[in-house]
Design a protein around this motif. Structure first.
Motif, PDB file in Angstrom:
ATOM      1  N   LEU A 306     -61.690-153.106 -32.801  1.00 47.91           N
ATOM      2  CA  LEU A 306     -61.488-151.570 -32.558  1.00 47.91           C
ATOM      3  C   LEU A 306     -62.178-150.515 -32.944  1.00 47.91           C
ATOM      4  O   LEU A 306     -62.772-150.519 -33.582  1.00 47.91           O
ATOM      5  CB  LEU A 306     -59.723-151.911 -32.795  1.00 47.91           C
ATOM      6  N   ASP A 307     -61.821-148.951 -31.582  1.00 42.54           N
ATOM      7  CA  ASP A 307     -62.621-147.679 -31.739  1.00 42.54           C
ATOM      8  C   ASP A 307     -61.632-147.077 -33.056  1.00 42.54           C
ATOM      9  O   ASP A 307     -60.331-147.293 -33.102  1.00 42.54           O
ATOM     10  CB  ASP A 307     -62.560-147.652 -30.708  1.00 42.54           C
ATOM     11  N   HIS A 308     -61.986-146.597 -33.562  1.00 46.25           N
ATOM     12  CA  HIS A 308     -61.797-146.004 -34.865  1.00 46.25           C
ATOM     13  C   HIS A 308     -60.204-146.767 -35.685  1.00 46.25           C
ATOM     14  O   HIS A 308     -59.277-145.927 -35.783  1.00 46.25           O
ATOM     15  CB  HIS A 308     -60.759-144.140 -34.194  1.00 46.25           C
ATOM     16  N   PHE A 309     -60.391-147.415 -36.053  1.00 48.02           N
ATOM     17  CA  PHE A 309     -59.422-148.062 -36.138  1.00 48.02           C
ATOM     18  C   PHE A 309     -58.876-147.884 -38.120  1.00 48.02           C
ATOM     19  O   PHE A 309     -57.684-148.049 -37.971  1.00 48.02           O
ATOM     20  CB  PHE A 309     -59.861-149.815 -36.210  1.00 48.02           C
ATOM     21  N   PRO A 382     -50.088-144.912 -31.193  1.00 49.12           N
ATOM     22  CA  PRO A 382     -51.084-143.836 -29.806  1.00 49.12           C
ATOM     23  C   PRO A 382     -52.005-145.231 -29.299  1.00 49.12           C
ATOM     24  O   PRO A 382     -52.619-146.557 -30.118  1.00 49.12           O
ATOM     25  CB  PRO A 382     -52.443-142.833 -30.180  1.00 49.12           C
ATOM     26  N   SER A 383     -52.059-145.336 -28.626  1.00 52.52           N
ATOM     27  CA  SER A 383     -53.157-145.789 -27.386  1.00 52.52           C
ATOM     28  C   SER A 383     -55.076-146.413 -28.673  1.00 52.52           C
ATOM     29  O   SER A 383     -54.976-144.893 -28.753  1.00 52.52           O
ATOM     30  CB  SER A 383     -53.680-145.697 -25.809  1.00 52.52           C
ATOM     31  N   VAL A 384     -54.814-147.053 -28.170  1.00 55.04           N
ATOM     32  CA  VAL A 384     -56.342-147.409 -28.688  1.00 55.04           C
ATOM     33  C   VAL A 384     -57.036-148.014 -27.381  1.00 55.04           C
ATOM     34  O   VAL A 384     -56.873-148.851 -26.920  1.00 55.04           O
ATOM     35  CB  VAL A 384     -56.067-148.128 -30.025  1.00 55.04           C
ATOM     36  N   THR A 385     -58.157-148.575 -28.121  1.00 58.53           N
ATOM     37  CA  THR A 385     -59.916-148.776 -27.243  1.00 58.53           C
ATOM     38  C   THR A 385     -60.173-149.297 -28.065  1.00 58.53           C
ATOM     39  O   THR A 385     -60.476-149.568 -29.736  1.00 58.53           O
ATOM     40  CB  THR A 385     -60.898-147.232 -27.098  1.00 58.53           C
ATOM     41  N   ALA A 386     -61.294-150.551 -27.556  1.00 60.43           N
ATOM     42  CA  ALA A 386     -62.290-151.294 -28.095  1.00 60.43           C
ATOM     43  C   ALA A 386     -63.498-151.564 -27.614  1.00 60.43           C
ATOM     44  O   ALA A 386     -63.785-150.720 -25.827  1.00 60.43           O
ATOM     45  CB  ALA A 386     -61.674-152.571 -28.260  1.00 60.43           C
ATOM     46  N   SER A 387     -64.503-151.711 -28.277  1.00 62.30           N
ATOM     47  CA  SER A 387     -65.822-151.392 -27.699  1.00 62.30           C
ATOM     48  C   SER A 387     -66.552-153.097 -28.392  1.00 62.30           C
ATOM     49  O   SER A 387     -66.354-153.920 -28.329  1.00 62.30           O
ATOM     50  CB  SER A 387     -67.142-150.865 -28.559  1.00 62.30           C
ATOM     51  N   PHE A 388     -66.790-152.794 -26.528  1.00 58.19           N
ATOM     52  CA  PHE A 388     -67.636-154.812 -25.783  1.00 58.19           C
ATOM     53  C   PHE A 388     -68.592-155.359 -26.344  1.00 58.19           C
ATOM     54  O   PHE A 388     -69.747-153.987 -25.454  1.00 58.19           O
ATOM     55  CB  PHE A 388     -66.520-154.889 -25.502  1.00 58.19           C
ATOM     56  N   ARG A 418     -68.155-145.642 -27.414  1.00 62.16           N
ATOM     57  CA  ARG A 418     -67.223-146.354 -27.795  1.00 62.16           C
ATOM     58  C   ARG A 418     -65.761-146.699 -26.126  1.00 62.16           C
ATOM     59  O   ARG A 418     -66.811-146.078 -25.034  1.00 62.16           O
ATOM     60  CB  ARG A 418     -66.267-145.955 -28.293  1.00 62.16           C
ATOM     61  N   ASP A 419     -65.211-148.126 -26.253  1.00 64.06           N
ATOM     62  CA  ASP A 419     -64.639-147.727 -25.343  1.00 64.06           C
ATOM     63  C   ASP A 419     -65.690-148.593 -23.960  1.00 64.06           C
ATOM     64  O   ASP A 419     -65.301-148.103 -23.011  1.00 64.06           O
ATOM     65  CB  ASP A 419     -63.426-146.890 -25.106  1.00 64.06           C
ATOM     66  N   ARG A 420     -66.573-149.516 -24.175  1.00 64.89           N
ATOM     67  CA  ARG A 420     -66.869-149.420 -23.276  1.00 64.89           C
ATOM     68  C   ARG A 420     -67.777-150.965 -23.666  1.00 64.89           C
ATOM     69  O   ARG A 420     -67.469-151.534 -24.621  1.00 64.89           O
ATOM     70  CB  ARG A 420     -68.329-148.483 -22.570  1.00 64.89           C
ATOM     71  N   VAL A 421     -68.342-152.081 -22.273  1.00 64.21           N
ATOM     72  CA  VAL A 421     -68.299-152.904 -22.637  1.00 64.21           C
ATOM     73  C   VAL A 421     -70.746-152.664 -21.981  1.00 64.21           C
ATOM     74  O   VAL A 421     -70.848-151.839 -21.762  1.00 64.21           O
ATOM     75  CB  VAL A 421     -68.613-153.314 -21.326  1.00 64.21           C
TER      76      VAL A 421
END
Length: 424
Positions: A306-309, A382-388, A418-421
């Motif tokens: 998770l980004d910026h968790f 708020p919405s969260v993102t993740a890096s893969f 972040r927020d990418r594969v």
């Protein structure tokens, strides 16, 4: 000169006397004097053997010499009443042998009437049988039957074809059925489908050899719930050595099985998210690598974070952070195949073992998961993102090397914004 009828009469008397004398049951004949007696006028050899008294010991005496402290007064009163009324009597009580030992006797007493005065009783004939062993056997059977009926474990008895002939009260309660519903039925009505035909084939082969079968059965109650039984099934043989019944003694181990399952689940599951924990995930990865290398099959690994968790935890609290992690696990699981394994690698970092999949396929899956995470809605956060990061198993790779490449790919995704594969 004796007539033919006289000769026939004497012969009949001789044969009758021989038959009574050689009879298996004791015979005792008394007169009908109920004031002074009655007195014994005849006993046969079986009576002597049963009581230990010679006939010379008892002739002219009353049958009271066979009675003692344990002889039932109630039965004696019934006997007296039957004799006085001229009726037949059938009863049992305890009598005493000459040596003082006791035996259980069954009496059948009938009056004998005078030929010239049908209303006058001349004698009483008593057929007596020592039923001590029979009553002891009855008592043992009664006690055994009671013990089986009140047993805290379920008991079922079937005939050789498997038709149910008996179940006890515990069986009724455990399976949720009345015995009237199952008597005449077959135990297959309780099969859950959790055991295959091979299990039952081995069971019947064992039983038909006359051997005891022990196994764990998973049966289905009337309400559809499952019950686990640790069961012992024993063949019962008749006098000819043929199987007459099967007796199944069970022990309900449902709670134990449930507890063991829970222990296994806890040992292999992440406490917060419900997905595989690090130990379980590591074991799965190693097993899949070994399988794929043996059979030359592809395998990929996806790692995401998770980004910026930390900012989520700092701003909204750890409870909100926990809800994000649980939602993340649910969202990702919904997108995976049954063969894929999702696990929590640590903190906010997760890993997915993707068997039978090359890099391009795993990369596509990771992109789909990235979009699903970005669209995830967690109330109050708020919405969260993740890096893969994605890596494919290479020849000679160990679990450690494969995980290191996936981690490196994920790190590059973080570094790239972040927020990418990223796939390596």
């Amino acid at each position: 000169m004796a007539t033919v009828s006289h000769i026939e009469g004497f012969e009949k008397l001789r044969l009758l006397d021989a038959a009574i004398e050689q009879a298996r049951h004791a015979v005792l004949i008394t007169d009908a004097d109920l004031d002074e007696g009655p007195c014994i006028v005849y006993v046969n050899a079986a009576f002597e053997q049963m009581t230990g008294y010679a006939r010379s010991d008892v002739l002219g005496k009353t049958p009271a010499l066979l009675q003692g402290p344990r002889t039932s007064r109630v039965v004696l009163d019934r006997l007296r009443a039957a004799l006085e009324s001229g009726g037949d009597f059938d009863g049992e009580t305890i009598n005493y042998r000459k040596d003082g030992s006791t035996y259980m006797v069954r009496w059948q007493v009938s009056p004998v009437y005078a030929e010239d005065a049908p209303e006058r009783i001349t004698h009483f004939v008593s057929i007596q049988q020592d039923v001590t062993e029979e009553r002891a056997r009855d008592e043992r059977l009664r006690l055994l039957s009671t013990a089986v009926e009140v047993s805290g474990d379920p008991v079922m008895i079937t005939d050789p074809s498997g038709t149910i002939t008996y179940v006890n009260a515990t069986f009724e309660e455990l399976m949720g059925v009345a015995r009237s519903e199952v008597l005449g039925d077959n135990p297959r009505r309780f099969k859950s489908g959790r055991q295959d035909d091979a299990f039952y084939r081995v069971m019947w082969q064992t039983l038909e050899r006359g051997e005891t079968f022990r196994g764990e059965f998973v049966n289905r109650r009337r309400d559809g719930s499952l019950v686990h039984l640790e069961q012992t099934i024993t063949p019962v043989l008749d006098d000819r050595g043929r199987i007459s019944h099967y007796v199944a003694l069970g022990k309900d181990i449902t709670d134990r099985v449930r507890m063991e399952d829970e222990i296994r689940r806890v040992a292999h599951t992440d406490w917060l998210t419900g997905v595989a924990n690090r130990l379980s995930l590591g074991n799965t990865l190693e097993a899949e690598i070994e399988r794929c290398q043996r059979y030359g099959r592809p395998l990929s690994l996806i790692m995401f974070d998770l980004d910026h968790f930390k900012a989520v935890n700092d701003r909204y609290g750890h409870e909100a952070g926990d809800e994000v992690l649980k939602s993340l696990a649910q969202t990702v699981t919904a997108e995976l195949r049954e063969a894929d394994t999702l696990g929590r690698w640590g903190g906010e970092e997760f890993m997915i073992v993707v068997p039978e999949t090359r890099l391009v396929g795993a990369n596509a899956l990771a992109e789909k998961l990235r979009q699903a995470v970005a669209a995830m809605n967690v109330p109050g956060v708020p919405s969260v993102t993740a890096s893969f990061g994605v890596a494919e198993l290479a020849s000679g790779d160990s679990a450690k090397l494969l995980a290191r490449r996936a981690d490196e790919a994920m790190y590059q995704a973080k570094q790239a914004g972040r927020d990418r594969v990223v796939a390596l």
